[in-house]
Design a protein around this motif. Structure first.
Motif, PDB file in Angstrom:
ATOM      1  N   TRP A 128       0.862  -1.185   0.000  1.00  0.00           N
ATOM      2  CA  TRP A 128       0.000   0.000   0.000  1.00  0.00           C
ATOM      3  C   TRP A 128       0.894   1.229   0.000  1.00  0.00           C
ATOM      4  CZ3 TRP A 128      -5.096  -0.405  -0.760  1.00  0.00           C
ATOM      5  CH2 TRP A 128      -5.675  -1.659  -0.556  1.00  0.00           C
ATOM      6  N   LEU A 129       0.780   2.022  -1.055  1.00  0.00           N
ATOM      7  CA  LEU A 129       1.651   3.179  -1.218  1.00  0.00           C
ATOM      8  C   LEU A 129       0.795   4.393  -1.555  1.00  0.00           C
ATOM      9  CD1 LEU A 129       4.747   3.776  -1.226  1.00  0.00           C
ATOM     10  CD2 LEU A 129       4.636   3.589  -3.726  1.00  0.00           C
ATOM     11  N   PRO A 150       4.337 -10.495   8.387  1.00  0.00           N
ATOM     12  CA  PRO A 150       2.993 -10.457   7.810  1.00  0.00           C
ATOM     13  C   PRO A 150       2.558  -9.039   7.438  1.00  0.00           C
ATOM     14  CG  PRO A 150       3.014 -11.784   9.819  1.00  0.00           C
ATOM     15  CD  PRO A 150       4.344 -11.097   9.736  1.00  0.00           C
ATOM     16  N   VAL A 151       2.883  -8.080   8.322  1.00  0.00           N
ATOM     17  CA  VAL A 151       2.543  -6.668   8.098  1.00  0.00           C
ATOM     18  C   VAL A 151       3.718  -5.836   8.586  1.00  0.00           C
ATOM     19  CG1 VAL A 151       0.931  -4.795   8.613  1.00  0.00           C
ATOM     20  CG2 VAL A 151       0.091  -7.162   8.545  1.00  0.00           C
ATOM     21  N   ILE A 152       4.222  -4.928   7.722  1.00  0.00           N
ATOM     22  CA  ILE A 152       5.337  -4.080   8.146  1.00  0.00           C
ATOM     23  C   ILE A 152       5.205  -2.699   7.513  1.00  0.00           C
ATOM     24  CG2 ILE A 152       6.965  -4.783   6.319  1.00  0.00           C
ATOM     25  CD1 ILE A 152       9.077  -4.902   8.731  1.00  0.00           C
ATOM     26  N   ALA A 153       5.423  -1.675   8.324  1.00  0.00           N
ATOM     27  CA  ALA A 153       5.229  -0.291   7.877  1.00  0.00           C
ATOM     28  C   ALA A 153       6.539   0.471   7.894  1.00  0.00           C
ATOM     29  CB  ALA A 153       4.214   0.414   8.787  1.00  0.00           C
ATOM     30  N   ALA A 154       6.786   1.252   6.843  1.00  0.00           N
ATOM     31  CA  ALA A 154       7.914   2.184   6.837  1.00  0.00           C
ATOM     32  C   ALA A 154       7.520   3.418   7.645  1.00  0.00           C
ATOM     33  CB  ALA A 154       8.268   2.562   5.412  1.00  0.00           C
ATOM     34  N   ASN A 155       8.498   4.222   8.020  1.00  0.00           N
ATOM     35  CA  ASN A 155       8.249   5.442   8.789  1.00  0.00           C
ATOM     36  C   ASN A 155       8.132   6.603   7.809  1.00  0.00           C
ATOM     37  OD1 ASN A 155       7.821   6.956  11.073  1.00  0.00           O
ATOM     38  ND2 ASN A 155       9.871   6.721  11.922  1.00  0.00           N
ATOM     39  N   GLY A 231      -1.371   3.890   6.258  1.00  0.00           N
ATOM     40  CA  GLY A 231      -1.331   3.282   4.931  1.00  0.00           C
ATOM     41  C   GLY A 231      -0.408   3.984   3.961  1.00  0.00           C
ATOM     42  N   THR A 232       0.451   4.885   4.470  1.00  0.00           N
ATOM     43  CA  THR A 232       1.319   5.633   3.556  1.00  0.00           C
ATOM     44  C   THR A 232       2.294   4.714   2.830  1.00  0.00           C
ATOM     45  OG1 THR A 232       2.670   6.162   5.495  1.00  0.00           O
ATOM     46  CG2 THR A 232       1.199   7.879   4.683  1.00  0.00           C
ATOM     47  N   CYS A 233       2.882   3.763   3.566  1.00  0.00           N
ATOM     48  CA  CYS A 233       3.806   2.792   2.952  1.00  0.00           C
ATOM     49  C   CYS A 233       3.763   1.538   3.810  1.00  0.00           C
ATOM     50  CB  CYS A 233       5.213   3.370   2.875  1.00  0.00           C
ATOM     51  SG  CYS A 233       6.383   2.278   2.032  1.00  0.00           S
ATOM     52  N   LEU A 234       2.930   0.612   3.415  1.00  0.00           N
ATOM     53  CA  LEU A 234       2.610  -0.568   4.239  1.00  0.00           C
ATOM     54  C   LEU A 234       2.705  -1.827   3.395  1.00  0.00           C
ATOM     55  CD1 LEU A 234       1.427  -1.478   7.059  1.00  0.00           C
ATOM     56  CD2 LEU A 234      -0.822  -1.323   5.957  1.00  0.00           C
ATOM     57  N   MET A 235       3.551  -2.768   3.807  1.00  0.00           N
ATOM     58  CA  MET A 235       3.730  -4.024   3.079  1.00  0.00           C
ATOM     59  C   MET A 235       3.001  -5.139   3.824  1.00  0.00           C
ATOM     60  SD  MET A 235       5.383  -5.166   0.342  1.00  0.00           S
ATOM     61  CE  MET A 235       6.943  -5.813  -0.234  1.00  0.00           C
ATOM     62  N   VAL A 236       2.146  -5.853   3.092  1.00  0.00           N
ATOM     63  CA  VAL A 236       1.312  -6.895   3.696  1.00  0.00           C
ATOM     64  C   VAL A 236       1.469  -8.184   2.893  1.00  0.00           C
ATOM     65  CG1 VAL A 236      -1.044  -7.532   4.348  1.00  0.00           C
ATOM     66  CG2 VAL A 236      -0.366  -5.121   4.366  1.00  0.00           C
ATOM     67  N   LYS A 237       1.685  -9.295   3.598  1.00  0.00           N
ATOM     68  CA  LYS A 237       1.664 -10.578   2.898  1.00  0.00           C
ATOM     69  C   LYS A 237       0.256 -10.808   2.374  1.00  0.00           C
ATOM     70  CE  LYS A 237       5.471 -13.148   4.960  1.00  0.00           C
ATOM     71  NZ  LYS A 237       5.900 -14.390   5.631  1.00  0.00           N
ATOM     72  N   ALA A 238       0.159 -11.228   1.118  1.00  0.00           N
ATOM     73  CA  ALA A 238      -1.161 -11.370   0.492  1.00  0.00           C
ATOM     74  C   ALA A 238      -2.059 -12.317   1.281  1.00  0.00           C
ATOM     75  CB  ALA A 238      -1.004 -11.854  -0.949  1.00  0.00           C
ATOM     76  N   ASP A 239      -1.475 -13.327   1.926  1.00  0.00           N
ATOM     77  CA  ASP A 239      -2.280 -14.285   2.688  1.00  0.00           C
ATOM     78  C   ASP A 239      -2.973 -13.638   3.886  1.00  0.00           C
ATOM     79  OD1 ASP A 239      -1.893 -16.411   1.026  1.00  0.00           O
ATOM     80  OD2 ASP A 239      -0.281 -17.329   2.202  1.00  0.00           O
ATOM     81  N   VAL A 240      -2.425 -12.549   4.398  1.00  0.00           N
ATOM     82  CA  VAL A 240      -3.075 -11.837   5.505  1.00  0.00           C
ATOM     83  C   VAL A 240      -4.408 -11.277   5.025  1.00  0.00           C
ATOM     84  CG1 VAL A 240      -2.879  -9.916   7.135  1.00  0.00           C
ATOM     85  CG2 VAL A 240      -0.863 -11.297   6.589  1.00  0.00           C
ATOM     86  N   HIS A 241      -4.398 -10.690   3.843  1.00  0.00           N
ATOM     87  CA  HIS A 241      -5.645 -10.186   3.259  1.00  0.00           C
ATOM     88  C   HIS A 241      -6.576 -11.349   2.900  1.00  0.00           C
ATOM     89  CE1 HIS A 241      -4.791  -5.977   3.246  1.00  0.00           C
ATOM     90  NE2 HIS A 241      -3.799  -6.034   2.382  1.00  0.00           N
ATOM     91  N   HIS A 282       6.747  12.063   2.340  1.00  0.00           N
ATOM     92  CA  HIS A 282       5.441  12.527   1.889  1.00  0.00           C
ATOM     93  C   HIS A 282       5.593  13.890   1.214  1.00  0.00           C
ATOM     94  CE1 HIS A 282       1.264  13.987   2.286  1.00  0.00           C
ATOM     95  NE2 HIS A 282       0.905  12.726   2.442  1.00  0.00           N
ATOM     96  N   TYR A 283       4.820  14.093   0.178  1.00  0.00           N
ATOM     97  CA  TYR A 283       4.782  15.387  -0.514  1.00  0.00           C
ATOM     98  C   TYR A 283       4.439  16.508   0.477  1.00  0.00           C
ATOM     99  CZ  TYR A 283       3.221  18.965  -3.861  1.00  0.00           C
ATOM    100  OH  TYR A 283       3.040  20.117  -4.560  1.00  0.00           O
TER     101      TYR A 283
END
Length: 285
Positions: A128-129, A150-155, A231-241, A282-283
């Protein structure tokens, strides 16, 4: 390792405004484009119409059949929202406290529509970007996937000019947090349909916010457990969804949208993490 294993990545972006910096940054990512699918969803507003036209121009350039296969993305899906959106997408208006429940409910519905339409049987990761993210490391996908969480977020930070007109940075996304005793206490006093939104003086939860844990000399790979995510930069394993973790457009344990998603993922038994020293930008309006 993700690229070596040919893991397919789905990059999803709700887009109300088009920023050239977002698109240029997307093209700078070094993950093989043949393994990347893109998905966008636009509101049915005048701004949304303008953003859609701008994106379509860029997509046509890059997806041109005359380009080499490795220059093109595997797939691009563009959707329009079926529901209404906030009329103003100005930073000040869309972040006003009083509109958060309505705004985030609409955003959650848009995210779910986008996700359910685009995720495929071979999708390994969903990134999610946000459309306002204009600067990330080129190795963003590899870096986030390497943690295998499973879920990891950038700062998410923002560049700006300080009082001395010198370049500086400041935290932007305050939805990445750890639950606090005060947050739990406040939740216990709320009605079923009330929500807590983080980063507002109107509700002081005293939750530790990942944005405040950045250490410029720290290891970018440092992880911290989280209870809420943005949700600015969030990586999720597809299986979580696939297991049912979506973005609640209703109060879910007094949380909504991305923060509600983190709660839902944790209720399903998945751990949620953040990277306090790994920055994306972020812009700045």
């Amino acid at each position: 390792m993700a690229a070596y294993n040919k893991e397919r990545v789905l990059i999803l972006t709700p887009m109300a405004k088009f920023h050239q910096g977002y698109w240029d940054n997307l093209l700078s990512l070094t993950y093989p484009r043949s393994l990347i699918e893109l998905g966008f969803i636009f509101p049915r507003t005048q701004e949304g119409d303008e953003a859609l036209k701008s994106l379509e121009k860029q997509v046509k350039k890059i997806q041109n059949p005359k380009n080499k296969v490795e220059e093109r993305f595997a797939k691009v899906v563009i959707l329009r929202q079926e529901h209404e959106s906030l009329k103003s997408q100005n930073e000040k208006d869309r972040h006003a406290f009083k509109v958060q429940k309505e705004r985030r409910s609409q955003m959650a519905t848009a995210r779910n529509s986008l996700l359910f339409t685009t995720i495929g049987p071979y999708t390994s990761w969903v990134l999610w970007l946000d459309s306002d993210i204009v600067e990330t490391p080129p190795t963003l996908i590899q870096d986030l996937a390497s943690h295998d969480k499973p879920v990891i977020a950038a700062n998410c930070f923002q560049r700006y000019m300080d009082d001395k007109n010198a370049p500086a940075i400041r935290p932007y996304d305050f939805n990445n947090w750890i639950e606090s005793d005060e947050g739990l206490r406040i939740a216990s006093t709320l009605g079923d349909d009330d929500i807590i939104v983080e980063g507002y003086s109107e509700i002081a939860t005293y939750r530790p916010l990942m944005g405040h844990f950045y250490d410029e000399n720290g290891d970018p790979k440092t992880e911290m457990p989280l209870d809420g995510v943005g949700g600015t930069c969030l990586m999720v394993k597809a299986d979580v969804h696939r297991d049912g973790a979506m973005f609640p457009n209703f109060p879910f344990y007094h949380l909504i949208e991305t923060e509600g998603f983190a709660k839902m993922a944790k209720r399903l038994g998945y751990d949620v993490f953040g990277l306090p020293n790994y920055l994306v930008y972020h812009y700045n309006e």
